[in-house]
Design an enzyme around this catalytic site. Structure first.
Site, PDB file in Angstrom:
ATOM      1  N   ASP A  24      -1.804  -8.449  -2.558  1.00 30.73           N
ATOM      2  CA  ASP A  24      -0.996  -9.141  -1.558  1.00 30.73           C
ATOM      3  C   ASP A  24      -0.616  -8.136  -0.466  1.00 30.73           C
ATOM      4  O   ASP A  24      -0.745  -6.922  -0.650  1.00 30.73           O
ATOM      5  CB  ASP A  24       0.248  -9.722  -2.237  1.00 30.73           C
ATOM      6  N   ASP A  26       2.365  -8.655   2.526  1.00 29.98           N
ATOM      7  CA  ASP A  26       3.789  -8.559   2.864  1.00 29.98           C
ATOM      8  C   ASP A  26       4.643  -8.339   1.631  1.00 29.98           C
ATOM      9  O   ASP A  26       4.595  -9.121   0.681  1.00 29.98           O
ATOM     10  CB  ASP A  26       4.249  -9.839   3.576  1.00 29.98           C
ATOM     11  N   ASP A 181       4.314  -9.580  -5.031  1.00 25.67           N
ATOM     12  CA  ASP A 181       5.751  -9.270  -5.015  1.00 25.67           C
ATOM     13  C   ASP A 181       6.643 -10.502  -5.098  1.00 25.67           C
ATOM     14  O   ASP A 181       7.857 -10.361  -5.218  1.00 25.67           O
ATOM     15  CB  ASP A 181       6.116  -8.496  -3.742  1.00 25.67           C
TER      16      ASP A 181
END
Length: 233
Positions: A24, A26, A181
């Site tokens: 991922d 961001d 996240d």
């Protein structure tokens, strides 16, 4: 979906079934989750609305259609989804133009995966225009493939982005390790059948089957990722 370099053949250590690593963007590789919220607050302030800080946990990690749609409904702002998306992307591009900090351990992990020829993809719910800007800081040479949220029929939390990334790398999703996240990203990766490392950025994530939770990318290296996929289950 674009490929920055040709997909690499699988090269794994003895005893490991790891075929690819899917990352991922961001909040995982770049410290930008707070940037998105700051931009959302600024844009809605310009529209005459104040965002409730509790909404941050609702919009984090999701596609823009979901987060922007939620904020329009929650505030009653007189703006369409398409117009708001442009304002948010414009504001975010200006923000990352001033500063784009990497998450601790991100540069080291990317360098390690590249040095060992591990097929690696960047898989984000952000739009292509944002990914291409961020890649300038991350280094496009680290990724055999990049998948943007506006390039798949359904983005996170649906499995489509991770299925597309695995397919593009010629990998079996169950032999891929994903680093995420947010709960939204974790759900997408798990739905695709991948092994997941969660590094929570804004909201807590609990451990589960095929899901390992760590405090920082500093705890994640290639032996760690290979250890997650020691056999296909």
């Amino acid at each position: 979906m674009t490929s920055t370099v040709p997909a690499l053949d699988t090269r794994t250590a003895e005893g490991s079934a790891l075929q690819a690593v899917l990352l991922d963007m961001d909040g995982t590789l770049v410290d930008t989750e707070g940037f998105w919220w700051d931009v959302e607050v600024e844009v809605f302030a310009s529209l005459g609305h104040t965002l409730d800080d509790s909404w941050r946990h609702v919009v984090v990690g999701g596609p823009m259609t979901r987060s922007a749609g939620f904020l329009i409904e929650a505030t009653g702002a007189d703006i369409g989804l398409a117009e708001l998306s442009v304002l948010l992307n414009d504001g975010f591009e200006r923000r990352i133009g001033r500063d784009l900090p990497l998450m601790p351990g991100a540069a080291r992990l990317l360098a390690e995966l590249t040095a060992h020829d591990i097929p690696t993809a960047l898989v984000s719910a952000s739009h292509r225009r944002i990914i291409d800007r961020v890649l300038k800081s991350l280094g496009p040479h680290h990724f055999a493939l990049t998948v943007a949220g506006d390039e798949v029929p359904r983005t996170k939390p649906h499995p489509d982005p991770y299925l597309a990334a695995a397919s593009g790398l010629g990998a079996d999703p169950v032999r891929c390790a994903v680093v995420e996240d947010t709960a939204t990203g974790v759900a997408a990766a798990e739905s695709a059948g991948c092994h997941v490392v969660a590094v929570p950025s804004v909201a807590p994530i609990t451990p589960a089957a095929r899901r390992t939770v760590v405090g920082s990318l500093e705890e994640v290296d290639l032996p760690f990722l290979r250890g997650l996929v020691t056999h296909v289950r």
